[in-house]
Design an enzyme around this catalytic site. Structure first.
Site, PDB file in Angstrom:
ATOM      1  N   TYR A 131      59.106  29.569  61.192  1.00 59.04           N
ATOM      2  CA  TYR A 131      59.388  30.157  59.876  1.00 59.04           C
ATOM      3  C   TYR A 131      58.449  29.560  58.820  1.00 59.04           C
ATOM      4  O   TYR A 131      57.753  30.281  58.103  1.00 59.04           O
ATOM      5  CB  TYR A 131      60.857  29.916  59.490  1.00 59.04           C
ATOM      6  N   ASP A 172      66.243  19.695  61.043  1.00 62.49           N
ATOM      7  CA  ASP A 172      66.658  19.379  59.669  1.00 62.49           C
ATOM      8  C   ASP A 172      66.003  18.093  59.171  1.00 62.49           C
ATOM      9  O   ASP A 172      66.344  17.008  59.637  1.00 62.49           O
ATOM     10  CB  ASP A 172      68.190  19.162  59.626  1.00 62.49           C
TER      11      ASP A 172
HETATM   12  N1  UFG Z   1      74.717  22.247  56.852  1.00 66.37           N
HETATM   13  C1  UFG Z   1      75.847  21.642  57.351  1.00 66.37           C
HETATM   14  N2  UFG Z   1      76.824  22.454  57.826  1.00 66.37           N
HETATM   15  C2  UFG Z   1      76.749  23.794  57.828  1.00 66.37           C
HETATM   16  C3  UFG Z   1      75.567  24.413  57.306  1.00 66.37           C
HETATM   17  C4  UFG Z   1      74.574  23.603  56.825  1.00 66.37           C
HETATM   18  O1  UFG Z   1      75.970  20.418  57.390  1.00 66.37           O
HETATM   19  O2  UFG Z   1      77.712  24.433  58.291  1.00 66.37           O
HETATM   20  C5  UFG Z   1      73.651  21.365  56.361  1.00 66.37           C
HETATM   21  C6  UFG Z   1      72.319  21.616  57.037  1.00 66.37           C
HETATM   22  O3  UFG Z   1      72.263  20.970  58.296  1.00 66.37           O
HETATM   23  C7  UFG Z   1      71.364  21.060  55.990  1.00 66.37           C
HETATM   24  C8  UFG Z   1      72.054  21.404  54.666  1.00 66.37           C
HETATM   25  O4  UFG Z   1      73.419  21.644  55.002  1.00 66.37           O
HETATM   26  O5  UFG Z   1      71.267  19.686  56.112  1.00 66.37           O
HETATM   27  C9  UFG Z   1      71.520  22.650  54.008  1.00 66.37           C
HETATM   28  O6  UFG Z   1      71.480  23.670  54.981  1.00 66.37           O
HETATM   29  P1  UFG Z   1      71.215  25.204  54.652  1.00 66.37           P
HETATM   30  O7  UFG Z   1      71.313  25.941  55.955  1.00 66.37           O
HETATM   31  O8  UFG Z   1      72.079  25.637  53.536  1.00 66.37           O
HETATM   32  O9  UFG Z   1      69.731  25.213  54.105  1.00 66.37           O
HETATM   33  P2  UFG Z   1      68.387  24.626  54.774  1.00 66.37           P
HETATM   34  O10 UFG Z   1      68.054  23.379  54.007  1.00 66.37           O
HETATM   35  O11 UFG Z   1      68.468  24.504  56.228  1.00 66.37           O
HETATM   36  O12 UFG Z   1      67.383  25.839  54.535  1.00 66.37           O
HETATM   37  C10 UFG Z   1      66.715  26.042  53.350  1.00 66.37           C
HETATM   38  C11 UFG Z   1      66.277  27.511  53.286  1.00 66.37           C
HETATM   39  C12 UFG Z   1      65.234  27.783  54.324  1.00 66.37           C
HETATM   40  C13 UFG Z   1      64.110  26.779  54.198  1.00 66.37           C
HETATM   41  C14 UFG Z   1      64.634  25.376  54.260  1.00 66.37           C
HETATM   42  C15 UFG Z   1      63.546  24.375  54.052  1.00 66.37           C
HETATM   43  O13 UFG Z   1      67.375  28.359  53.455  1.00 66.37           O
HETATM   44  O14 UFG Z   1      64.751  29.086  54.141  1.00 66.37           O
HETATM   45  O15 UFG Z   1      65.612  25.188  53.266  1.00 66.37           O
HETATM   46  O16 UFG Z   1      63.798  23.285  54.892  1.00 66.37           O
HETATM   47  F1  UFG Z   1      63.223  26.943  55.205  1.00 66.37           F
END
Ligand code: UFG
Length: 355
Positions: free
Chosen positions: A141, A285
């Site tokens: 991505y 992550d």
């Molecule tokens: N998380 C949990 N439990 C859940 C869902 C998420 O602990 O049920 C954690 C994830 O592991 C992460 C944090 O919450 O540590 C944030 O997660 P998100 O899925 O909300 O967002 P991300 O940081 O993974 O993703 C975002 C954008 C992506 C981008 C990324 C950059 O949505 O498009 O940041 O790293 F690529």
């Protein structure tokens, strides 16, 4: 007053952009194939239903309208999915964008604002990620977005494209009017999952790892309100009136919140006690992603308005309590069921041919 094409304007961030463009007095044409977007989000401007992968469709669109610029939000954006099916991500995010750029060149439309991501940086080398931080994505991505950034840079040099790539950190919240908002199916993002769980939906939310090198052991992210993102696009369009070349900016608040802090904040805003089980780490992550947005502030004059996580969550809670949200999700599930049925049908056809 200008006329803008918004690719992916039926999606989460794209629809907030359409509302903001409309409020600023601009004319909006949305191009969206509704693969992940919502019909209900199409409240401003005209809608052309089609895919960026279809060059003939794009040519017809550009022949019909005289666009002053393009805002390109249409993309797949789930990291884990990109690990499972990278070709799909390169197809949707890179090849389709190349199509769009070719047609823009053909019709001499030279202004583009592109949705990029913090995922282009990969594992951060410093606590705050400045705009000149090295870009070493760790998933398809992030790499697909970085590839497009490179294509934009080369196109600026070779053809005079004027482009801004905005690297979003964690987009969150909804328009305070609650007429649009986030409605992914399935939802993977932390804030909407928690808000939906607090509202009594059967959401599977976990704390993904408590052994990260952070104060409370959970991952830290920089949550930025979707309307602050939309505002940055307007400023980027203004910037491109005078600037040539390709420019990248980080969009984040510059403040990090851990997963546990977000859980606490959702409990506080909703008044609902949440019991969230702890599981292991989610692959891919990074521990700490916080934006340094100095350039965005200095060059674009961008200043996020939603600086408190509780205020961001409050707008998400308001949106998730609406009938519109429930209808959008119901429609998305129906579309998903139809797609699944098509796959089953194809599989049966295949078996029949083989048998
Ligand atoms: N998380 C949990 N439990 C859940 C869902 C998420 O602990 O049920 C954690 C994830 O592991 C992460 C944090 O919450 O540590 C944030 O997660 P998100 O899925 O909300 O967002 P991300 O940081 O993974 O993703 C975002 C954008 C992506 C981008 C990324 C950059 O949505 O498009 O940041 O790293 F690529």
């Amino acid at each position: 007053m200008a006329k803008y094409l918004v690719c992916g304007g039926a999606g989460y961030i794209g629809s907030h952009m359409c509302k903001r463009l409309h409020e600023a007095g601009h004319e909006v044409v949305v191009c969206d194939d509704l693969s992940t977007g919502h019909l209900g989000a199409l409240q401003w401007g005209l809608h052309a239903c089609g895919s960026l992968e279809d060059a003939a469709f794009l040519r017809e669109l550009f022949a019909t309208h005289d666009f002053d610029g393009v805002l390109h939000f249409a993309a797949l954006s789930v990291v884990a999915e990109s690990m499972r099916d990278p070709q799909r991500y390169y197809g949707h995010n890179v090849a389709a964008t190349l199509n769009l750029l070719r047609v823009m060149r053909e019709f001499e439309v030279s202004k583009l604002v592109f949705s990029s991501t913090a995922a282009v940086f990969g594992e951060p080398l410093s606590r705050v990620i400045a705009e000149d931080h090295p870009t070493v994505p760790v998933n398809p991505y992030g790499l697909s977005k970085l590839m497009v950034e490179q294509i934009l840079r080369d196109s600026a040099r070779a053809y005079g494209l004027r482009a801004v790539a905005l690297r979003y950190f964690n987009a969150a919240g909804a328009d305070p009017s609650a007429v649009i908002g986030e409605a992914h199916d399935p939802e993977t993002h932390l804030i909407p999952k928690l808000v939906r769980k607090a509202a009594g939906e059967g959401m599977q939310v976990t704390i993904n790892g408590t052994d990260y090198p952070t104060e409370d052991g959970t991952c830290i992210r920089d949550y930025v309100h979707v309307n602050d993102l939309a505002e940055a696009h307007l400023l980027a369009l203004d910037h491109l009136d005078n600037a040539v070349g390709m420019h990248t900016f980080n969009l984040g608040n510059g403040t990090g919140h851990s997963v546990k802090q977000v859980v606490d904040a959702v409990q506080e805003v909703t008044g609902v006690a949440l019991d969230i089980p702890v599981t292991g780490r989610r692959p891919g992550d990074p521990a700490h992603l916080v934006a340094g947005s100095k350039r965005a502030r200095a060059v674009l004059g961008w200043e996020p308005r939603y600086t408190k996580i509780a205020d961001i969550i409050e707008t998400a809670v308001r949106w998730h309590g609406t009938d519109s949200f429930r209808n959008w999700i119901a429609e998305a599930s129906e579309a998903g069921d139809a797609a699944a049925e098509t796959v089953r049908f194809d599989a049966r056809q295949q078996q029949r041919k083989q048998g």
